[in-house]
Enzyme design. Sequence first.
Site, PDB file in Angstrom:
ATOM      1  N   HIS A  61      19.481   1.185  -0.899  1.00 21.00           N
ATOM      2  CA  HIS A  61      17.787   1.107  -0.949  1.00 21.00           C
ATOM      3  C   HIS A  61      17.115  -0.371  -0.159  1.00 21.00           C
ATOM      4  CE1 HIS A  61      14.026   2.497  -1.875  1.00 21.00           C
ATOM      5  NE2 HIS A  61      13.728   1.634  -2.207  1.00 21.00           N
TER       6      HIS A  61
ATOM      7  N   CYS B 113       0.866  -1.005  -0.206  1.00 21.56           N
ATOM      8  CA  CYS B 113       0.046  -0.264  -0.402  1.00 21.56           C
ATOM      9  C   CYS B 113       1.139   0.857  -0.322  1.00 21.56           C
ATOM     10  CB  CYS B 113      -1.400  -0.346   1.573  1.00 21.56           C
ATOM     11  SG  CYS B 113      -0.013  -0.093   2.304  1.00 21.56           S
TER      12      CYS B 113
END
Length: 449
Positions: free
Chosen positions: A99, A50
């Site tokens: 990352h 989400c």
Amino acid sequence: MHILVVGLNHKTAPVELRERLSFDGERLELALRTLHGMKSVLECVIVSTCNRMELYAVCDQLHTGKYYAKSFLETWFRLPREEFSPHLYVKSGDEAIRHLHRVVCGLDSLVIGETQILGQVKDAFLAAQRAKVTGTIFNMLFKQAVTFGKRVHSETEIGQNAVSVSYAAVELGRKMFDTLEGKTVLLVGAGKMSELTARHFRSVGAGKVLVVNRTFERARELADRFSGEARPWEHLSDSLREADIVVSSTGAREPVLTFGLVSEAVKNRRRPLFLIDIAVPRDIVPTVHELDQVFLYDIDDLQGIVDSNLALREQEGRRVETWIEGELAAFRDWMDTLGVVPLISALREKMLAIQEEAVQRIERKLPELTEQEKRVIRKHTRGIVNQLLHDPIVRIKELATTSKKAEAQEMFVYLFALEDTMEKNGSGEEKETSAKQPRWIPAGAAVRQ
């Protein structure tokens, strides 16, 4: 090879755009295969939650990979790239690896240190494996990252301590008592905050949960979901007498727990009553704090706990950042040795073929051997081969991390005469390398072609 991530998250894109660029779980396999089929993409994983959408890819050409990753998004979501490109981040090489490790640790999450993303990345990787769109590099990188994420959560406090008001109320309750087992928690109000609070209290083993609400049906719905007991509003005073911890979060404009109500409830009380007011406007009049055995905390007190805990998580996060640099270095070292894998495979294949031929000659010369004796011979000769190969393999891996990597690999191929085996295995670069005259070989020396 280049490692690439193209994505957006809660920091770079509004929820309206994240909704449009969200992958449907039922079509994820098709999406993975489609992305894998794009030019320059050799391996891929799609992480879609989400709060983030990220395409991870191994590309043979970096710029081409970036271009086709965006083309994939444009085609898959039927959205002009001009609408989403400004919100994308594109990272490659060390930055992309770093990352991924930050993501699995929750350092890149809306709530620092949350653990849900670790499972989501793991699921994304397993989905990519099932779709057969990962290979040597991502199989290593994602396994390393997931393992690292687990280590971070087990060895640091980055995911510890409450960072939501509802959970901070629970944490406060746990600090008041050694255990919540056998304690009665009274929730006043049946809204979203009460629901979150009920869930948290249940998860830490609260003995009994009472729910009092002006609309009894809503109290009963909430109580039923968490094995609690609903009480009508008229029973609020009686419920106060019964409770050890009260969490109030109604939408009332005036206090619902007045001084008179609370003082009556604690009359002759010999055990403490902890009142936690997470409503705004406040549900509990502040003066009840003056009553004996009554301890009152409001939302500002809880927010202080949340802020303090967030600071602790950020402090742990800085420690994790240094660990990530170690993971990055380890992955780089592994990548450096990747080029020798075909060489090692070729050497093992050649040596084991020689061993098998030798075993078969022994069997022909000694036909009286039993099956047990044959198995013993095969096992021990294979062990000899493995022992003989151990040191050369260790040395070539060590050399693969040095500036002499290319020369060492040429030497390795030449010394063990691996040209034919590598050519048979289709090792393109290695085949080309093996066909060349190694630079350290004296002119005129024969090189097998």
